[in-house]
Scaffold this motif. Sequence first.
Motif, mmCIF file in Angstrom:
data_model
loop_
_atom_site.group_PDB
_atom_site.id
_atom_site.type_symbol
_atom_site.label_atom_id
_atom_site.label_comp_id
_atom_site.label_asym_id
_atom_site.label_seq_id
_atom_site.Cartn_x
_atom_site.Cartn_y
_atom_site.Cartn_z
ATOM 1 N N PHE A 57 26.745 43.007 51.509
ATOM 2 C CA PHE A 57 28.079 43.125 50.910
ATOM 3 C C PHE A 57 28.038 44.068 49.713
ATOM 4 C CE2 PHE A 57 28.603 39.111 53.093
ATOM 5 C CZ PHE A 57 29.946 39.054 53.426
ATOM 6 N N TYR A 58 29.191 44.717 49.459
ATOM 7 C CA TYR A 58 29.449 45.415 48.205
ATOM 8 C C TYR A 58 30.622 44.707 47.530
ATOM 9 C CZ TYR A 58 26.468 49.254 49.795
ATOM 10 O OH TYR A 58 25.400 50.008 50.219
ATOM 11 N N LEU A 59 30.464 44.345 46.254
ATOM 12 C CA LEU A 59 31.508 43.649 45.516
ATOM 13 C C LEU A 59 31.998 44.527 44.373
ATOM 14 C CD1 LEU A 59 29.881 40.084 45.182
ATOM 15 C CD2 LEU A 59 31.277 40.993 47.062
ATOM 16 N N MET A 60 33.325 44.564 44.193
ATOM 17 C CA MET A 60 33.934 45.295 43.083
ATOM 18 C C MET A 60 34.697 44.294 42.216
ATOM 19 S SD MET A 60 35.310 48.794 44.919
ATOM 20 C CE MET A 60 35.774 49.455 43.314
ATOM 21 N N GLU A 61 34.465 44.371 40.900
ATOM 22 C CA GLU A 61 35.099 43.427 39.985
ATOM 23 C C GLU A 61 36.602 43.674 39.904
ATOM 24 O OE1 GLU A 61 32.832 44.264 36.464
ATOM 25 O OE2 GLU A 61 31.537 42.510 36.777
ATOM 26 N N THR A 62 37.337 42.604 39.609
ATOM 27 C CA THR A 62 38.776 42.687 39.376
ATOM 28 C C THR A 62 39.070 42.154 37.971
ATOM 29 O OG1 THR A 62 39.267 40.471 40.215
ATOM 30 C CG2 THR A 62 39.153 42.255 41.836
ATOM 31 N N SER A 63 40.349 42.099 37.608
ATOM 32 C CA SER A 63 40.723 41.576 36.294
ATOM 33 C C SER A 63 40.649 40.054 36.240
ATOM 34 C CB SER A 63 42.140 42.041 35.925
ATOM 35 O OG SER A 63 43.075 41.594 36.904
ATOM 36 N N MET A 64 40.466 39.425 37.389
ATOM 37 C CA MET A 64 40.383 37.974 37.461
ATOM 38 C C MET A 64 38.918 37.535 37.510
ATOM 39 S SD MET A 64 43.551 37.012 37.544
ATOM 40 C CE MET A 64 43.465 35.332 38.164
ATOM 41 N N PRO A 65 38.565 36.478 36.755
ATOM 42 C CA PRO A 65 37.181 35.991 36.799
ATOM 43 C C PRO A 65 36.867 35.376 38.167
ATOM 44 C CG PRO A 65 38.561 34.472 35.547
ATOM 45 C CD PRO A 65 39.396 35.680 35.826
ATOM 46 N N ASN A 66 35.638 35.588 38.622
ATOM 47 C CA ASN A 66 35.161 35.037 39.897
ATOM 48 C C ASN A 66 36.014 35.469 41.091
ATOM 49 O OD1 ASN A 66 33.063 33.596 38.608
ATOM 50 N ND2 ASN A 66 34.462 31.911 38.147
ATOM 51 N N LEU A 67 36.563 36.671 41.010
ATOM 52 C CA LEU A 67 37.331 37.237 42.112
ATOM 53 C C LEU A 67 36.904 38.687 42.294
ATOM 54 C CD1 LEU A 67 39.594 37.141 44.257
ATOM 55 C CD2 LEU A 67 41.195 37.806 42.438
ATOM 56 N N TYR A 68 36.446 39.024 43.493
ATOM 57 C CA TYR A 68 35.920 40.362 43.759
ATOM 58 C C TYR A 68 36.560 40.926 45.028
ATOM 59 C CZ TYR A 68 32.172 38.884 40.599
ATOM 60 O OH TYR A 68 31.459 38.420 39.522
ATOM 61 N N LEU A 69 36.727 42.251 45.026
ATOM 62 C CA LEU A 69 37.024 42.952 46.274
ATOM 63 C C LEU A 69 35.700 43.081 47.021
ATOM 64 C CD1 LEU A 69 39.389 45.794 44.979
ATOM 65 C CD2 LEU A 69 40.013 43.567 45.916
#
Length: 291
Positions: free
Chosen positions: A243-255
């Motif tokens: 997987f590749y994960l990208m951070e978002t403005s929400m904690p513990n939530l990734y694209l």
Amino acid sequence: MKNSVLVIFLLLGLTAFSQSVFNNYKYVVVPTQFEGFRGENQYQTSTLVKYHLTEKGMSVFYDNAIPEEVNTHRCSALFTSLDNQSTMFTTKVAVVFEDCEGNEQFRTRVGSSKVKQFVEAYREALKEAFSSLKGFKYTYQKPAEPAPAVLKFGDDVKSLPPASETPHAEEPEEDETVAVPPVAGDKEETTSLTMPEEKTEAVTLEQAIAQEEVQTLPLTASLYAQRTETGYQLVDTAPSIQFYLMETSMPNLYLAERKGQNGILYLKDGKWIFEFYQGNDRLQEELQIKF
């Protein structure tokens, strides 16, 4: 021209051979989880195999819902497995059919696909594998009843002791043949079951998949998070990036992106959930991640 004729001849021969094999069996059993796969119906492999066999007119059941007749007479069924020859870049699979004693009766050609998304790759590869049965239509042929036993007395004793010593009995004529019907117990009793009436209307592959209950299970091995500039990458013990994960403005939530499959990853009740769309269906998969 000669090569084309040879290919056609081989395909016709394979179809004839498969017809002689499958027609001898009343049922085909498909496992809900093929050996080597992480969960039940992973990548819809069980659904796809059952669909293609049903299209040929066969009576197909999952191994957790087989008819009672198969429990008492296992040799009335063929049992399927997958020979998975996939590599890092190509999905390659053949379908194998074995009898009740584990003897291989038929094997399809190896179907392959270079599609990166696993569900679509197995769908394409299995479709190519089942092209081995192109033109074949299943017709069950009930095994012939055993012939009655025949006793011949041509070489038997020609004279009998006096009537005072033994009960009187007629002497059989030379070469006399007596047909003896089968004795109860000499032949396995066949249980006749009334099977539920099946619908005959055509069903598309998409409808078959929609009708199946697809169970997604946790991965058997943990994934390990490695920091990147935009978030994380998740690797297995190989190591191989899953997987590749990208951070978002929400904690513990990734694209999240897995080999061309896009979705989101979030923490819920202490569990990491990968949520994504497959066609019009929204699916969830639990992941075991160590950050």
